[in-house]
Motif scaffolding. Structure first.
Motif, PDB file in Angstrom:
ATOM      1  N   ILE A  56       0.881  -1.165   0.000  1.00 15.81           N
ATOM      2  CA  ILE A  56       0.000   0.000   0.000  1.00 15.81           C
ATOM      3  C   ILE A  56       0.917   1.213   0.000  1.00 15.81           C
ATOM      4  CG2 ILE A  56      -1.768   1.286   1.246  1.00 15.81           C
ATOM      5  CD1 ILE A  56      -2.689  -1.397   2.435  1.00 15.81           C
ATOM      6  N   ALA A  57       0.741   2.102  -0.972  1.00 16.87           N
ATOM      7  CA  ALA A  57       1.716   3.180  -1.157  1.00 16.87           C
ATOM      8  C   ALA A  57       1.024   4.494  -1.481  1.00 16.87           C
ATOM      9  CB  ALA A  57       2.687   2.818  -2.279  1.00 16.87           C
ATOM     10  N   LEU A  58       1.633   5.584  -1.034  1.00 20.21           N
ATOM     11  CA  LEU A  58       1.229   6.913  -1.475  1.00 20.21           C
ATOM     12  C   LEU A  58       1.772   7.144  -2.876  1.00 20.21           C
ATOM     13  CD1 LEU A  58       1.784   9.259   1.624  1.00 20.21           C
ATOM     14  CD2 LEU A  58      -0.394   8.523   0.632  1.00 20.21           C
TER      15      LEU A  58
ATOM     16  N   ASP B  22       2.828   0.297   3.683  1.00 19.20           N
ATOM     17  CA  ASP B  22       2.696  -1.021   4.317  1.00 19.20           C
ATOM     18  C   ASP B  22       3.009  -2.094   3.280  1.00 19.20           C
ATOM     19  OD1 ASP B  22       1.572  -2.627   6.765  1.00 19.20           O
ATOM     20  OD2 ASP B  22       0.599  -3.506   5.005  1.00 19.20           O
ATOM     21  N   ARG B  23       3.811  -3.047   3.679  1.00 23.28           N
ATOM     22  CA  ARG B  23       4.101  -4.205   2.826  1.00 23.28           C
ATOM     23  C   ARG B  23       3.712  -5.465   3.576  1.00 23.28           C
ATOM     24  NH1 ARG B  23       9.984  -6.919   1.353  1.00 23.28           N
ATOM     25  NH2 ARG B  23       9.195  -8.531  -0.062  1.00 23.28           N
ATOM     26  N   GLN B  24       2.881  -6.287   2.947  1.00 26.34           N
ATOM     27  CA  GLN B  24       2.550  -7.582   3.518  1.00 26.34           C
ATOM     28  C   GLN B  24       3.138  -8.653   2.610  1.00 26.34           C
ATOM     29  OE1 GLN B  24      -1.589  -8.358   4.447  1.00 26.34           O
ATOM     30  NE2 GLN B  24      -1.247 -10.565   4.510  1.00 26.34           N
ATOM     31  N   ARG B  25       3.991  -9.490   3.166  1.00 30.12           N
ATOM     32  CA  ARG B  25       4.646 -10.573   2.436  1.00 30.12           C
ATOM     33  C   ARG B  25       4.146 -11.895   2.968  1.00 30.12           C
ATOM     34  NH1 ARG B  25       7.848 -12.151  -2.061  1.00 30.12           N
ATOM     35  NH2 ARG B  25       9.074 -13.973  -1.466  1.00 30.12           N
TER      36      ARG B  25
ATOM     37  N   GLU C  68      -5.662  12.304   6.918  1.00 29.20           N
ATOM     38  CA  GLU C  68      -4.372  11.931   7.509  1.00 29.20           C
ATOM     39  C   GLU C  68      -4.221  10.424   7.658  1.00 29.20           C
ATOM     40  OE1 GLU C  68      -3.503  13.836  11.184  1.00 29.20           O
ATOM     41  OE2 GLU C  68      -3.846  15.877  10.424  1.00 29.20           O
ATOM     42  N   HIS C  69      -5.333   9.721   7.709  1.00 28.22           N
ATOM     43  CA  HIS C  69      -5.278   8.286   7.982  1.00 28.22           C
ATOM     44  C   HIS C  69      -5.845   7.493   6.805  1.00 28.22           C
ATOM     45  CE1 HIS C  69      -5.193   9.952  12.099  1.00 28.22           C
ATOM     46  NE2 HIS C  69      -4.491   8.862  12.402  1.00 28.22           N
TER      47      HIS C  69
ATOM     48  N   ASN D   1       2.739  10.885  10.432  1.00 30.36           N
ATOM     49  CA  ASN D   1       3.790  10.435  11.352  1.00 30.36           C
ATOM     50  C   ASN D   1       4.215   8.989  11.096  1.00 30.36           C
ATOM     51  OD1 ASN D   1       1.784   8.785  12.504  1.00 30.36           O
ATOM     52  ND2 ASN D   1       1.389  10.217  14.181  1.00 30.36           N
ATOM     53  N   ASN D   2       3.622   8.365  10.047  1.00 29.73           N
ATOM     54  CA  ASN D   2       4.005   7.006   9.625  1.00 29.73           C
ATOM     55  C   ASN D   2       3.807   5.957  10.725  1.00 29.73           C
ATOM     56  OD1 ASN D   2       4.858   7.795   6.983  1.00 29.73           O
ATOM     57  ND2 ASN D   2       6.718   8.630   7.908  1.00 29.73           N
ATOM     58  N   LYS D   3       2.731   6.118  11.506  1.00 27.27           N
ATOM     59  CA  LYS D   3       2.426   5.146  12.546  1.00 27.27           C
ATOM     60  C   LYS D   3       1.219   4.300  12.154  1.00 27.27           C
ATOM     61  CE  LYS D   3       4.397   7.636  16.484  1.00 27.27           C
ATOM     62  NZ  LYS D   3       4.139   8.221  17.833  1.00 27.27           N
TER      63      LYS D   3
END
Length: 787
Positions: free
Chosen positions: A356-358, A370-373, A399-400, A420-422
């Motif tokens: 999932i990417a901006l 987020d990367r799910q492998r 923001e979310h 904030n990348n949380k």
């Protein structure tokens, strides 16, 4: 005298037993047209004003269901909706403005606007071609829509229509300059040298042409798709960017054909179906149309973390050299926040990674959030496939983002703060979350989950940033909820193990009581006391607790024999507390139990509802743990229920048919008989989307295919086998059992038979076919499992 008494007791006992092992059910009764059971509601939805519930229903026993309604003002009446009213209903698709008092939508390709304050519908546009995907832009005075693969805007006040993109199919036309032959060029040059007037005219002509070229306005930019197909056209709320996918079809794709010997023409026709697993996939790219700069550029995926990672299974092929190169990916359509930030869902085509990417709309670069492998394959509730991101979107704060992930082993709901990348898990535990959606005010989630029990589904409300899940449904079983647009009421489709679906109404409160609105069971169906199978667990040889449904006969009728049913679809759950999609099989199990059989229905490894590890338990070996679960289930029946080890049968359709073949071929000491229905016999001949996830591709991972395909183990057949298959099955092709039957013939096996159904696809339709098939199954078990 003792011998006579003993003989009398044996004969009398046989008569009593035979009499006791009768049932008011019969194969003919339970396999007839399902309308005999009654009519049950489906496809529930609300009117836009939240005053009426609509659903499909058929109390008049017509050839097909029709649309019915129940109004909240009089819930006692079930009213058939007139055709004119049905055609004029506001569609569930479309887009609301922020105040949610206006909705824009299309009907039959025509653009409409509905004003909820005025209760008035207004037709906005009819342009000949089909209008689709209307939405309000950030400036809610303007609506964007799609037409003929281009994006347009419509100004509500002025009625102005503006075409934003210029996209055309095919190749860009080449400018053709007349080319003279050597002979004609000599003649022209000679003529210009000889004739002064002609020379002057030609010179003026060239000057005029040069002037026009120098002073003309620049041509409007046009993007040509060439040989590619356009999909997923999306516009940013600020109307500055349009994103879309371009799909290049594989030139290597080779479809298979299924012959239909019963075509209405009297001739054999070929049904064009699907390619086999491993056929080269289409290439998918994502592009950005910059409306201000009037240009198109591509999204860059080559820097995704792990894009070159090789799967773990390559270690099984040490002799092969594997290229470390960028894996092909599929990018979803863009998800835009209200302030026009863009996010995308990206999947590797080997389905082992999801990012999932901006998306930076200015240059097409990506920032991974987020990367799910998964070394098996990415899946699970809400995870999404191919172009769809599943549960994915933005909160109103911009923001979310929210999404679902199996990071903990179960599919749960997460938030990610892009500032904030949380990342924050909103739900957690050994259960799964289904279909979360935001409330109208953006302050709560509504979602379903299996938090109470893996075999139950309930509806919950939860604060948007996480917190206590408030359970809004209370009836045991499955509760499929349609929330009214004003969020004041729940329309609930509810069912239990032995009770088909009915419609209920409940106020949106945990304390309110659900009121039943429909009661569709026929008198014939209600006349039988349908069994409520016991939900149990037995221990597998690897220590896992395997869930199952258990049907036990009355002690007086028990015959010491058992049948194990294997559900199909691979990823499906059937050991649950609601009305099964396998309702015919459920009724057959009632019949078998009446006749003295014990029936076990197992949610083996690979089944849905139990998290990632259970789902992927069949990776690279179908017919491994999913088969050993059936064997361990048989041992449970022997140890705990005193079943005769020589009297155990097995049956199932599709994936269940595949497991049945593997059981008869590889576990002959456990299973005496089996009926394999519409079964896969060689996974290299099945489709790509399903098979490549579990077994990879046959030319890359032949080990997985060899150990997973029944045709390689046919020599192990010792018991009694029934094969049944529809001849126009476009899912699992009839070719599968043709090849297997030839293999059995060559092996000299004579303890099998095959029933073919010339007019049936994968899912049977005709009651006569269902009846014939299940009479054969019952005959097989009666003749081979009973003394």
């Amino acid at each position: 005298m003792k011998k006579i008494c003993l003989l009398f007791l044996v004969v009398f006992g046989t008569i009593v037993s035979t009499f006791a092992q009768k049932s008011v059910l019969s194969v003919e009764k339970i396999m007839q047209d399902p309308s005999w059971m009654g009519t049950f509601p489906s496809d529930v939805h609300w009117s836009a004003d939240s005053k009426t519930i609509y659903f499909n229903y058929n109390p008049e026993n017509n050839p097909t269901d029709s649309l019915y309604k129940i109004q909240l003002s009089d819930t006692e009446k079930i009213i058939k909706v007139p055709a004119k009213e049905a055609l004029g209903l506001i569609p569930s698709s479309g887009d609301f403005n922020e105040a949610q008092d206006l909705k824009v939508y299309t009907r039959n390709g025509i653009l409409f606007l509905y004003d909820f304050n005025e209760h008035q519908e207004q037709q906005l546009l009819e342009l000949g071609d089909r209008i689709s995907q209307p939405e309000f832009l950030a400036d809610e005075a303007v609506i964007a829509f799609q037409l003929s693969n281009n994006m347009f805007t419509y100004h509500l006040a002025s009625g102005e229509i503006k075409k934003l993109t210029h996209i055309k199919d095919g190749e860009k036309p080449a400018k053709k300059e007349a080319q003279l032959s050597e002979k004609d060029n000599w003649l022209k040059s000679e003529n210009l040298d000889l004739l002064q007037v002609i020379h002057e005219r030609e010179t003026k002509k060239e000057k005029r042409k040069a002037y026009r070229e120098a002073t003309k306005e620049a041509e409007k930019f046009t993007f040509y798709t060439e040989e590619k197909r356009l999909a997923n056209l999306k516009i940013s709320p600020d109307a500055k960017f349009v994103t879309f996918n371009l799909i290049t079809p594989s030139k290597e794709r080779k479809n298979t054909f299924v012959p239909d010997y019963t075509d209405v023409t009297g001739y054999t026709s070929d049904l064009d179906t699907r390619p086999k697993v491993g056929d080269e996939a289409s290439k998918v790219e994502m592009a950005i149309y910059n409306l201000e700069k009037d240009t198109v550029y591509y999204v860059q995926t080559d820097q995704l973390p792990g894009i070159k990672d090789l799967p773990d299974y390559v270690k099984d092929y040490p002799e092969r050299k594997w290229k470390e190169e960028n894996r092909p990916v599929i990018t979803s359509g863009a998800y835009f926040s209200q302030n026009s930030q863009a996010m995308v869902n990206i999947r590797s085509t080997d389905n082992k990674d999801r990012w999932i990417a901006l998306l930076d709309l200015e240059d097409g670069t990506l920032k991974t959030l987020d990367r799910q492998r998964d070394e098996a394959w990415i899946a699970g509730p809400g995870i999404g496939y191919s172009f769809g991101g599943g549960t994915l979107g933005w909160l109103p704060d911009g923001e979310h983002i929210y999404f679902q992930s199996e990071a903990t082993g179960y599919s749960h709901l997460y938030l990610y703060n892009v500032k904030n990348n949380k990342k924050k898990a909103l739900t957690k535990g050994a259960f799964e979350v289904f279909s979360p959606s935001l409330s109208r005010d953006g302050k709560h989630w509504y979602l379903s989950s299996s938090a109470i029990h893996p075999g139950e589904r309930h509806f919950y409300r939860m604060p948007v940033m996480g917190g206590k899940m408030e359970k809004l449904s209370s009836m045991e079983g499955n509760n499929k909820v349609s929330l009214s647009p004003d969020e004041k009421h729940l329309a609930i489709l509810h069912s239990y193990s032995n009770q088909p679906w009915e419609l209920y109404l409940k106020q949106n409160s945990d304390k309110a009581k659900a009121v039943q609105l429909t009661s569709g069971q026929s008198e014939a169906f209600k006349a039988y006391d349908w069994k409520d199978p016991e939900l149990i667990h037995f221990e597998a040889q690897d220590g896992a607790k395997v869930p199952a449904r258990l049907y036990t006969p009355a002690p007086s009728t028990a015959n010491g024999a058992a049948v194990i049913f294997v559900h199909g679809a691979g990823y499906l759950q059937n050991a649950h507390k609601w009305w099964s999609s396998y309702f015919r099989e459920y009724m057959f199990h009632n019949l078998l139990t009446d006749l003295g059989y014990t029936v076990l229905d197992i949610d083996y490894r690979g089944s849905a509802g139990y998290g990632r590890d259970w789902r992927t338990g069949i990776y690279r070996h179908m017919g491994g743990k999913d088969l050993s679960d059936q064997v361990d289930g048989a041992q449970y029946l022997i140890d705990e229920l005193d079943i005769d080890s020589e009297k155990i049968g097995i049956y199932g359709g599709s994936y269940g048919g595949f497991i049945t073949l593997m059981a008869l071929f590889n576990e002959a000491d456990t299973f005496t008989s089996g009926a394999a229905l519409r079964s896969v016999t060689d996974w290299a001949h099945y489709n790509h989307g399903y098979t490549s996830n579990i077994l990879n591709e046959p030319f890359n991972d032949p080990i997985a295919y060899r150990r997973s395909s029944p045709i390689y183990f046919a020599e192990g057949l010792e018991g009694n086998l029934l094969i049944a298959h529809g001849m126009i099955d476009v899912n699992v092709h009839f070719q599968d059992v043709v090849r297997l039957s030839q293999r059995l013939i060559e092996l000299g096996k004579d303890n099998w038979e095959m029933a073919v159904y010339p007019v049936e696809d994968h899912g049977f339709v005709e009651p006569s076919s269902w009846t014939d098939e299940y009479k054969r199954i019952l005959k097989l078990f009666n003749e081979t499992l009973l003394d």
